[in-house]
Design an enzyme around this catalytic site. Structure first.
Site, PDB file in Angstrom:
ATOM      1  N   SER A 698       0.812  -1.216   0.000  1.00 56.46           N
ATOM      2  CA  SER A 698       0.000   0.000   0.000  1.00 56.46           C
ATOM      3  C   SER A 698       0.843   1.263   0.000  1.00 56.46           C
ATOM      4  O   SER A 698       0.309   2.338   0.199  1.00 56.46           O
ATOM      5  CB  SER A 698      -0.921   0.007   1.227  1.00 56.46           C
ATOM      6  OG  SER A 698      -0.155   0.029   2.409  1.00 56.46           O
ATOM      7  N   LYS A 741      -7.101   3.413   8.053  1.00 56.11           N
ATOM      8  CA  LYS A 741      -6.120   4.413   7.616  1.00 56.11           C
ATOM      9  C   LYS A 741      -6.705   5.819   7.666  1.00 56.11           C
ATOM     10  O   LYS A 741      -6.041   6.772   8.099  1.00 56.11           O
ATOM     11  CB  LYS A 741      -5.646   4.084   6.208  1.00 56.11           C
ATOM     12  CG  LYS A 741      -4.845   2.798   6.110  1.00 56.11           C
ATOM     13  CD  LYS A 741      -4.501   2.464   4.670  1.00 56.11           C
ATOM     14  CE  LYS A 741      -3.716   1.165   4.575  1.00 56.11           C
ATOM     15  NZ  LYS A 741      -3.415   0.795   3.181  1.00 56.11           N
TER      16      LYS A 741
END
Length: 801
Positions: A698, A741
């Site tokens: 990511s 996140k």
């Protein structure tokens, strides 16, 4: 065998620290461990208790360097610190296969002998014995006479084993499979009960013919002793059979007395158990089995050892809640009120629980799904299960599965073992006292797997609605219906749950809380709970809203609220001291008091400081305890086009850096980068907090942005964080953990987040407070990331202080 045996059930494995003394032992030398009253032979595995500080240091040094040790017998066991003259000169080279520290502080090593060795001379100046050695190879076997003697020794050993009481059959197979004369002699000596000096004499005998002859002589003496012991044992058994006959006659006499109406204490006990079995409402199979065991118990003498085991088993059968209690209809409005009172936020999760309860109300006999709450620690997974139990008005029981590594802890132990018990599932139901209880299977992702079986495989039957109606515990031996138990599981990570077990459950994800949610949870629940825990009332202590906000923002950065509650507890303990001393009738904690009690804030706005120069980008990461921000730093130094990666990066993140650099090179003309820069410079990419391993697919967008910022001398906006993977064509690929996140970005004070456009499906999972405080930029290609994240060309670049 060693004279001091080790109880492995009462020991705990200990990791040997890597920070031992800096000791240099030559490669041709061997670390020596003196032992008392035991001799280790090549090929044998034996536990050795070590208590001397030098022996402990020697074993730990050998483990750190992964080198063998020399096990040598000392001449006199009374000598506490043996010197070179106190040790025999022939030792056994051995590998340490396990190091164990018992709860009482004693140390044990499990060693496997490898080869004989002769000690030439000891090394001076070492903190533990070490010596130069000469390895003694095993002589070759090429003589028919030696083979004939070995066959005779093999027959003697097998005969001796057969004369031993309760000898394991594996021992006979071991001797039958050992054909080498030297190994056979060593094996027989290892198991013989002879003096350590005699065993040492065999160890020092290198000649095969002489060694086999010595061992055969010793074994012949032991055989004679075993034959005599066997004869005595047969006579003793005959005497015991006579006593057993007398016991049977006494039992028959007691039966005659009961028929005459005289009765005794056991008759009353049997009558009581019979009535209890009738009242237990067992299924027909279980009741028939209980009556059969009761008849066995009735015929047993009270002094029989098995009588207590049968009585305990009958107590378990009687005390289990076999009958299904009357179930009250579920009040959906009351359930909604309980969930709202116990938990702030979590609207989607509470809505799913209401749906679950509504289905249970309309179809009580249906096969409801097994709910599994997945999320970081401290987000309220266990308390949600307690709220469900309150809403359904059923008993709640928690079964902790963390660290369970034995299948018997789920299915129970067989009654042939002393101290056998049912498994945790049956024990939990007995503790709850109801067959329709709410059972919380806590930490289902932390079950281990040991030599006793796979507990996660045993859980498949427990959690399968098609099978758990006839769950069979090994201890009970009869089916028990688990279909009415409401199972709820909790986990932190899904990767550690086997696929078949994961398929049995419906996953409900709980992400972390935003700053506003934490503030509201603290105000509603945590403050009141900590006031009660510290013996205070609202009239004695109070914390101002701004002070509470400072605790949330400056002293905690976690997904849940567990650490926040600890910090609030510290504040109220400080207030409790003043109230207890009588220096204040009421303590009001303000923002000025927080620094005094908790110290300076641990978390500050470091993003603007970190991203004030080109080459630094703010990424977003997912961890088992929630989301977090991640700084990507890139720097350029004169070189030859090399790449330096630091910060404990895993293979996936290393590949992301390589892909990002290749993409920057391919887009150099569009970005205004001189291609010759790559040939004349080395690029160093660093992810701070180097002691923490980092990996995951990511970080591609953040890597690309940091490299572009460095090579174009344009800073990344300090209020922006990003996540997403990239392809070599410049596409931004979707990633996981978006909710965690984004919550971490909001908690860190960021204003903008850049996410892959293909992750728009996760937008609805993001808490509303995070949506209101953040600007979302959806990326299809990396060009959009550069346009949105980098400051305009020519903007003033300030050096970081």
């Amino acid at each position: 065998m060693a004279t001091e045996q080790m109880n492995t059930e009462q020991t705990n494995s200990q990791d040997i620290s890597q920070n031992g003394p800096d000791v240099k032992i030559p490669e041709d030398a061997l670390i020596i461990i003196p032992v008392r009253e035991m001799v280790l032979f090549p090929g044998a595995i034996a536990p050795i208790a070590i208590g001397r500080p030098k022996s402990i240091a020697a074993a730990q040094q050998a483990l750190r360097e992964q080198r063998p040790v020399g096990i040598v017998l000392q001449r006199s066991p009374e000598i506490e610190e043996p010197g070179p003259d106190d040790l025999y000169r022939v030792a056994t080279i051995a590998n340490i296969v396990r190091y164990i520290t018992a709860p009482d502080g004693t140390h044990h090593i499990v060693c496997q002998g490898v080869q004989r060795a002769r000690i030439l001379d000891f090394l001076p100046g070492t903190p533990f014995p070490a010596a130069r050695i000469q390895q003694i190879p095993e002589p070759a076997t090429n003589s028919p006479e030696i083979e004939a003697r070995a066959l005779n020794l093999q027959r003697q050993a097998i005969e001796a084993i057969e004369l031993l009481p309760q000898a394991p059959p594996e021992l006979v197979a071991m001797f039958q499979s050992t054909t080498a004369p030297g190994a056979l002699a060593d094996l027989a000596t290892s198991f013989m009960d002879i003096k350590p000096q005699d065993k040492q004499e065999v160890l020092e005998t290198i000649d095969l013919a002489l060694r086999v002859e010595k061992v055969s002589k010793h074994l012949a003496e032991r055989l004679e002793v075993l034959r005599i012991s066997n004869e005595i044992g047969q006579k003793t058994r005959a005497t015991f059979d006579e006593r057993q006959r007398e016991a049977i006659l006494r039992e028959q006499m007691a039966t005659i007395q009961r028929q005459l109406g005289e009765g005794d204490g056991k008759a009353a006990e049997v009558t009581e158990l019979t009535a209890a079995i009738a009242k237990a409402n067992m299924p027909p199979e279980a009741e028939a089995h209980a009556k059969k065991e009761l008849r066995r118990y009735e015929r047993m003498p009270e002094a029989a050892g098995e009588a207590g085991m049968v009585r305990t088993y009958l107590d378990w059968l009687i005390e289990l809640p076999w009958a299904l209690p009357e179930e009250k209809p579920i009040d959906i409005k009351e359930a909604r009120r309980i969930l709202d009172a116990d938990h702030f936020g979590l609207e989607k999760i509470k809505s799913r629980i209401i749906e679950y309860l509504a289905v249970r109300k309309l179809a009580p006999q249906g096969k409801a799904p097994i709910l599994c709450f997945v999320g970081p620690p401290g987000v309220g997974k266990t308390s949600l299960g307690q709220s469900i139990a309150r809403a359904m008005d059923r008993p709640f029981v928690r079964v902790s599965l963390g660290g369970v590594h034995d299948e018997a802890e789920i299915r129970g132990h067989r009654r042939t073992y002393i101290g056998a018990l049912p498994g945790n599932i049956i024990q939990g139901i007995k503790k709850a006292g109801a067959r329709n209880c709410v059972m919380m299977l806590d930490e289902i992702d932390k079950m281990g797997r040991g030599v006793q079986g796979d507990p996660s495989a045993a859980m498949l039957e427990v959690l399968d609605p098609e099978q758990n109606g006839t769950f069979r515990d090994n201890y009970l031996g009869v089916p028990f219906d688990l279909s009415r138990v409401v199972f709820i599981a909790t986990a932190n990570m899904l990767d550690q749950i086997p696929g078949p077990l994961l398929d049995r459950m419906e996953l409900i994800s709980l992400a972390g809380y935003t700053e506003e949610e934490k503030l509201e949870i603290a105000r509603r629940y945590l403050v009141r709970r900590q006031l009660e825990a510290n013996g205070l009332t609202a009239e004695q202590a109070e914390i101002e809203p701004e002070a509470l906000r400072l605790v949330v923002k400056g002293y905690t950065r976690e997904a849940g609220v567990r650490n926040l509650e600890r910090e609030i507890g510290k504040v109220f303990r400080h207030a409790a001291v003043q109230v207890a001393e009588g220096t204040a009738a009421k303590v009001v904690v303000t923002t000025k008091d927080i620094a005094t009690v908790l110290g300076q804030p641990r978390f500050e706005g470091e993003i603007a400081q970190r991203t004030s120069i080109p080459g630094v980008a703010t990424g977003l990461a997912w961890t088992p305890v929630g989301g977090d921000i991640l700084f990507i730093e890139a720097s350029r130094v004169p070189g030859r086009g090399g790449m330096i990666l630091t910060g404990q990066l895993g293979e996936v993140m290393r590949e992301s850096v390589q892909a990002a650099l290749t993409l920057v090179k391919s887009k150099a003309p569009q970005l205004g980068i001189d291609p010759s820069v790559f040939e004349k410079s080395d690029i160093h990419v660093h992810v701070p907090a180097g002691a923490t391993p980092k990996d995951g697919p990511s970080a591609g967008v953040a890597m690309f942005t940091a490299l572009t910022s460095l090579l174009t001398n344009r800073t990344v906006r300090s209020d922006t964080a990003m996540t997403g993977e990239i392809s070599l064509r410049g596409l931004v690929l979707p990633v996981g953990g978006i909710k965690e996140k984004v919550v971490a970005a909001a908690a860190a004070g960021l204003k903008r987040v850049m996410l892959p456009a293909r992750n728009k499906r996760d937008y609805d999972d993001i808490p509303q407070s995070a949506r209101d405080n953040l600007e979302f930029i959806w990326l299809e290609r990396v060009d959009e990331a550069i346009a949105a994240a980098l400051e305009p060309a020519g903007a003033k670049v300030e050096a970081a202080e």
